[in-house]
Write an enzyme that holds these catalytic residues in place. Structure first.
Site, PDB file in Angstrom:
ATOM      1  N   PHE A  58       7.663  33.447  53.329  1.00  0.00           N
ATOM      2  CA  PHE A  58       7.814  33.427  51.875  1.00  0.00           C
ATOM      3  C   PHE A  58       7.109  32.228  51.270  1.00  0.00           C
ATOM      4  O   PHE A  58       7.724  31.351  50.679  1.00  0.00           O
ATOM      5  CB  PHE A  58       9.302  33.440  51.508  1.00  0.00           C
ATOM      6  CG  PHE A  58      10.017  34.627  52.079  1.00  0.00           C
ATOM      7  CD1 PHE A  58       9.755  35.906  51.607  1.00  0.00           C
ATOM      8  CD2 PHE A  58      10.913  34.478  53.114  1.00  0.00           C
ATOM      9  CE1 PHE A  58      10.395  37.010  52.143  1.00  0.00           C
ATOM     10  CE2 PHE A  58      11.557  35.569  53.666  1.00  0.00           C
ATOM     11  CZ  PHE A  58      11.302  36.842  53.176  1.00  0.00           C
ATOM     12  N   CYS A  59       5.802  32.213  51.386  1.00  0.00           N
ATOM     13  CA  CYS A  59       4.964  31.105  50.949  1.00  0.00           C
ATOM     14  C   CYS A  59       3.787  31.703  50.174  1.00  0.00           C
ATOM     15  O   CYS A  59       3.382  32.832  50.429  1.00  0.00           O
ATOM     16  CB  CYS A  59       4.479  30.345  52.187  1.00  0.00           C
ATOM     17  SG  CYS A  59       3.243  29.072  51.877  1.00  0.00           S
ATOM     18  N   GLY A  60       3.232  30.938  49.284  1.00  0.00           N
ATOM     19  CA  GLY A  60       2.052  31.406  48.565  1.00  0.00           C
ATOM     20  C   GLY A  60       0.870  31.663  49.484  1.00  0.00           C
ATOM     21  O   GLY A  60      -0.050  32.404  49.135  1.00  0.00           O
TER      22      GLY A  60
END
Length: 180
Positions: A58-60
């Site tokens: 869940f990271c850019g």
């Protein structure tokens, strides 16, 4: 009569020599826990180039998973293995190894090997990541930091998160280590 100071100095020298003698010389000296359980001995990839990447669901930068899979597919036959190492050190990973596997399979069809959720920075970093940080320009500052290990298991080059897996800089480095 025994000189205590001399004895302490001698013991410290012996201990330092033993610590130095036991220090891993190559990446092939490490084992990581596997995402599915059991061990991932890096010695299984001896003679191959290895791209070790700390990942997060869940990271850019999570879309880099797709590019990592393409890189793995493109160069696997020439001797490159991508190793994903999920980490919650930046608070962007799921709560379990099973959830990481489900996410990677469902979203990106990941087939390259994955380690279990591991610490990649600070005092809790795994021995592999401490070694990589020493040899590859420092510890990860964010998710999707990459370490390219040469076929000898000793040469390490770090790449910041912003360097995409298919960027010319990365592709050139991969091609160079595969030719070596």
């Amino acid at each position: 009569m025994v000189d205590r100071r001399a004895l302490l100095i001698a013991c410290a020298a012996v201990a330092a020599g033993q610590a130095h003698a036991q220090a891993p010389a190559t990446a092939w000296d490490f084992t990581m826990p596997a995402l599915e359980g059991g061990d991932l001995p890096l010695s299984a990839w001896r003679g191959r180039a290895l791209l070790v990447v700390n990942t997060a669901s869940f990271c850019g930068y999570t879309p880099q998973y797709a590019a990592l899979q393409r890189l793995h597919d493109r160069f696997e036959g020439q001797g490159l293995t991508v190793l994903g190492v999920p980490s919650n050190d930046f608070n962007q990973e799921t709560g379990s190894n099973a959830q990481v596997r489900e996410f990677c399979d469902g979203m990106f069809g990941i087939t390259f090997p994955m380690a279990a959720i591991s610490h990649v920075k600070g005092n809790q970093a795994t021995p592999l990541f401490r070694w990589l940080a020493q040899r590859g320009g420092g510890e990860p500052r964010w998710n999707f930091h990459k370490y390219l290990i040469g076929r000898d298991g000793a040469q390490v080059r770090g790449f910041a998160t912003r360097v995409e897996p298919e960027a010319p800089e990365m592709l050139g480095a991969v091609e160079r280590v595969l030719r070596a």
